[in-house]
Scaffold this motif. Structure first.
Motif, PDB file in Angstrom:
ATOM      1  N   PRO A  31       0.784  -1.241   0.000  1.00 61.99           N
ATOM      2  CA  PRO A  31       0.000   0.000   0.000  1.00 61.99           C
ATOM      3  C   PRO A  31       0.818   1.296   0.000  1.00 61.99           C
ATOM      4  O   PRO A  31       0.471   2.236   0.696  1.00 61.99           O
ATOM      5  CB  PRO A  31      -0.764  -0.131   1.321  1.00 61.99           C
ATOM      6  N   ILE A 114      -2.373  -6.750   2.045  1.00 63.22           N
ATOM      7  CA  ILE A 114      -2.013  -5.329   1.918  1.00 63.22           C
ATOM      8  C   ILE A 114      -2.516  -4.501   3.100  1.00 63.22           C
ATOM      9  O   ILE A 114      -2.479  -3.282   3.083  1.00 63.22           O
ATOM     10  CB  ILE A 114      -2.523  -4.737   0.588  1.00 63.22           C
ATOM     11  N   ALA A 115      -2.993  -5.172   4.143  1.00 62.23           N
ATOM     12  CA  ALA A 115      -3.522  -4.462   5.310  1.00 62.23           C
ATOM     13  C   ALA A 115      -2.385  -4.025   6.243  1.00 62.23           C
ATOM     14  O   ALA A 115      -1.278  -4.543   6.160  1.00 62.23           O
ATOM     15  CB  ALA A 115      -4.511  -5.380   6.034  1.00 62.23           C
ATOM     16  N   PRO A 116      -2.663  -3.065   7.143  1.00 61.97           N
ATOM     17  CA  PRO A 116      -1.598  -2.517   8.011  1.00 61.97           C
ATOM     18  C   PRO A 116      -1.035  -3.564   8.976  1.00 61.97           C
ATOM     19  O   PRO A 116      -1.782  -4.362   9.519  1.00 61.97           O
ATOM     20  CB  PRO A 116      -2.311  -1.422   8.817  1.00 61.97           C
ATOM     21  N   GLY A 170       0.390   0.535   6.287  1.00 60.58           N
ATOM     22  CA  GLY A 170      -0.590   0.881   5.271  1.00 60.58           C
ATOM     23  C   GLY A 170      -1.658   1.852   5.744  1.00 60.58           C
ATOM     24  O   GLY A 170      -2.188   2.626   4.950  1.00 60.58           O
TER      25      GLY A 170
ATOM     26  N   TYR B  39      -9.016   0.081   2.072  1.00 62.08           N
ATOM     27  CA  TYR B  39      -8.260   0.044   0.814  1.00 62.08           C
ATOM     28  C   TYR B  39      -7.965  -1.380   0.391  1.00 62.08           C
ATOM     29  O   TYR B  39      -7.105  -1.621  -0.427  1.00 62.08           O
ATOM     30  CB  TYR B  39      -6.977   0.881   0.933  1.00 62.08           C
ATOM     31  N   GLY B  40      -8.707  -2.313   0.950  1.00 59.87           N
ATOM     32  CA  GLY B  40      -8.457  -3.711   0.620  1.00 59.87           C
ATOM     33  C   GLY B  40      -8.958  -4.071  -0.758  1.00 59.87           C
ATOM     34  O   GLY B  40      -9.458  -3.223  -1.494  1.00 59.87           O
ATOM     35  N   PRO B  41      -8.832  -5.339  -1.117  1.00 54.65           N
ATOM     36  CA  PRO B  41      -9.314  -5.814  -2.412  1.00 54.65           C
ATOM     37  C   PRO B  41     -10.825  -5.603  -2.539  1.00 54.65           C
ATOM     38  O   PRO B  41     -11.378  -5.607  -3.623  1.00 54.65           O
ATOM     39  CB  PRO B  41      -8.995  -7.306  -2.417  1.00 54.65           C
TER      40      PRO B  41
END
Lengths: 351, 185
Positions: A31, A114-116, A170, B39-41
């Motif tokens: 991210p 893609i998470a923090p 992220g 902001y995930g998929p």
């Protein structure tokens, strides 16, 4: 100067340009994609070089080259991409080259998500590459602080000739917050780099390398590094304390978790629990001293992290048995809410 | 004062922009603000949401357990976030697409037929500003003029000057719709 609403990723990029960044190399990854996009758009207009490398390995070695030439240089990535850079980071450290490396962490290990997350703490603070080296590691908790720390990272990295890392996640990369950006650095004030490879006309040639076959000489090189690290530990420890004066439970949290815990402290105090926060800003050098002093009088020190307890090890090294040291962590990109952390706090204070 | 708002809907309903315009208006009013997107998929084709916090003191957590307001643009969003809204909170929901009212009795429900209003205005894409206008009236957190100004600057920066007028109308229609429901409150 008015406030601008900016994403963390964009504020980091803009602050770097204002710090006098000349060469930025990276390979895109979520991210932190907006950081790369911002650089692609802005840096060439403002006198710098943007280059999207063919890989993270290439990018970090381009940073090595630019740093050796004496210019301010940076690369950025997210966890898996940052792992690929570790060899190059070790080379930068060995060659005493200043550079700024940004890691916008995401869930791991492996490709993860893609998470923090904060699972790259060990990699950042204990040396993800080989050999005895350290990075200056700064962990912002707000977008304005991210901008500030990027500028500081360039200054510290130049001053000590040690690569500096901005370690964030992220959530901070993606979120927006008002920022009052500092004015651009006057480049005339950036200290000279007499060791840089700038063309040897009229002076003896400089050599920049991490290579030394003769063990005694390599030991000497290492001792110089170690001496520098002691100096950094002496001068560059940074942290924030919130409501620690009368705390009966001290929370330790860094980065975005640090700011979430500020809300927890406020809510706990409303309910009559004397909670406080120590937020390490420099993860290396870690604020061992300040934490140890607080642990002399606070019975419980609760570490909260988006990892399985990586910073927790440093907390326990600092506390050395002076207080109880429970841990609360989330994994895989899950971020705890203030209420979840508060209920954890309640488990550790007498009702 | 601290107001947490969750905006939620389908990707493409302008959820993130509605939140950003509110955050910008709050900043212009001198408030502290945070804007946190999902902001995930899940952004691709599925649901989108963002959390906006406006406060008169530095903001700790940008994540909110119990938002004082929810803007729900579709049924899955109402289903998912209604239980989290704070007691005495408010829910602005899309009456054009959502076939039910909030189940909670301790919240103020404000149905706004945003798709119908946007269609009347002649641009289906301004549903987000209709909903935001209603939220602005119901929450009273920032004046409508500040939101209109923030929207206009946002459009200008995106090179969409020609859309300022219709978005202004959308904000006003949403505001007036909530006004009708809330009266003098």
């Amino acid at each position: 100067m008015s406030r601008v609403l900016m994403r963390g990723n964009e504020a980091i990029a803009e602050a770097a340009i204002r710090a006098g960044l000349k060469c930025y190399f990276s390979y895109p990854i979520t991210p932190q994609g907006e950081l790369v996009e911002y650089m692609a758009r802005e840096l060439p207009k403002r006198g710098g070089v943007f280059l999207q490398a063919e890989s993270e390995v290439a990018a970090i070695n381009m940073v090595y080259g630019a740093a050796a030439a004496g210019v301010r240089t940076m690369t950025s990535s997210s966890s898996p991409g940052n792992s690929l850079k570790q060899e190059g980071i070790s080379y930068l450290a060995g060659a005493r080259l200043p550079a700024v490396i940004v890691n916008v962490m995401r869930g791991g290990p492996g490709l993860g998500n893609i998470a923090p997350a904060q699972g790259d703490y060990f990699q950042a603070t204990k040396g993800g590459g080989h050999g005895d080296y350290r990075l200056i590691v700064l962990a912002p908790s707000t977008v304005p602080e991210a901008a500030q720390l990027v500028m500081l990272a360039f200054d510290l990295s130049d001053r000590y000739r040690v690569p500096a890392m901005i370690l964030t996640d992220g959530m901070l990369g993606q979120m927006m917050e008002p920022v009052e950006l500092p004015p651009p650095v006057d480049e005339a004030t950036i200290p000279e780099k007499p060791w840089a490879l700038t063309g040897a006309k009229g002076r003896p040639p400089n050599v920049v390398r991490s290579f030394e076959l003769e063990p005694r000489k390599l030991k000497e090189m290492n001792l110089v590094l170690q001496e520098t690290y002691r100096e950094i530990e002496e001068n560059e420890v940074r942290w924030e304390e919130v409501e620690t004066e009368d705390a009966e439970i001290l929370l330790v949290a860094h980065g975005t978790v640090g700011r979430i815990v500020k809300t927890v402290v406020r809510q706990a105090r409303k309910e009559g629990i004397k909670a406080g926060l120590l937020r390490p800003i420099s993860l290396w050098p870690f604020p061992y001293g300040p934490l140890r002093r607080l642990a002399e009088r606070v019975p419980t020190v609760l570490t909260v992290e988006l990892s399985a307890g990586q910073m927790w090890e440093d907390v326990r090294l600092a506390v050395e048995g002076r207080a109880k040291t429970p841990f609360f962590g989330e994994l895989g990109g899950v971020v705890p809410t203030p209420r979840e952390i508060l209920s954890e706090v309640k488990k550790h204070v007498p009702a | 004062m601290e107001l947490g708002v969750i905006f939620a809907g389908f990707g493409g309903q302008g959820i993130l922009l509605a939140g950003k315009v509110l955050a910008r208006a709050g900043m212009d009013q001198g408030l502290e603000v945070t804007w946190l997107p999902s902001y995930g998929p899940e952004m691709r084709g599925g649901t989108a949401n963002c959390t906006v916090v406006l406060a008169d003191q530095p903001i700790g957590s940008p994540i909110v357990d119990a938002p004082r307001a929810l803007v729900a643009m579709n049924l899955p969003s109402l289903d998912r976030f209604e239980p989290r809204v704070a007691a005495e909170g408010l829910i602005v929901y899309n009456g054009s697409l959502i076939p039910r009212d909030p189940k909670r009795e301790d919240v103020q429900g404000i149905p706004v037929p945003v798709n119908d209003i946007a269609r009347e205005l002649g641009n289906a894409r301004v549903i987000n500003m209709v909903a935001l206008g209603a939220l602005v009236r119901a929450s009273g957190v920032v004046p409508l003029e500040a939101v209109v100004a923030a929207m206009a600057r946002e459009m200008r920066e995106r090179g969409r000057d020609r859309l300022i007028e219709i978005n202004r109308q959308a904000l006003e229609r949403g505001f007036n719709e909530a006004e009708k429901l809330l009266g003098d409150r």
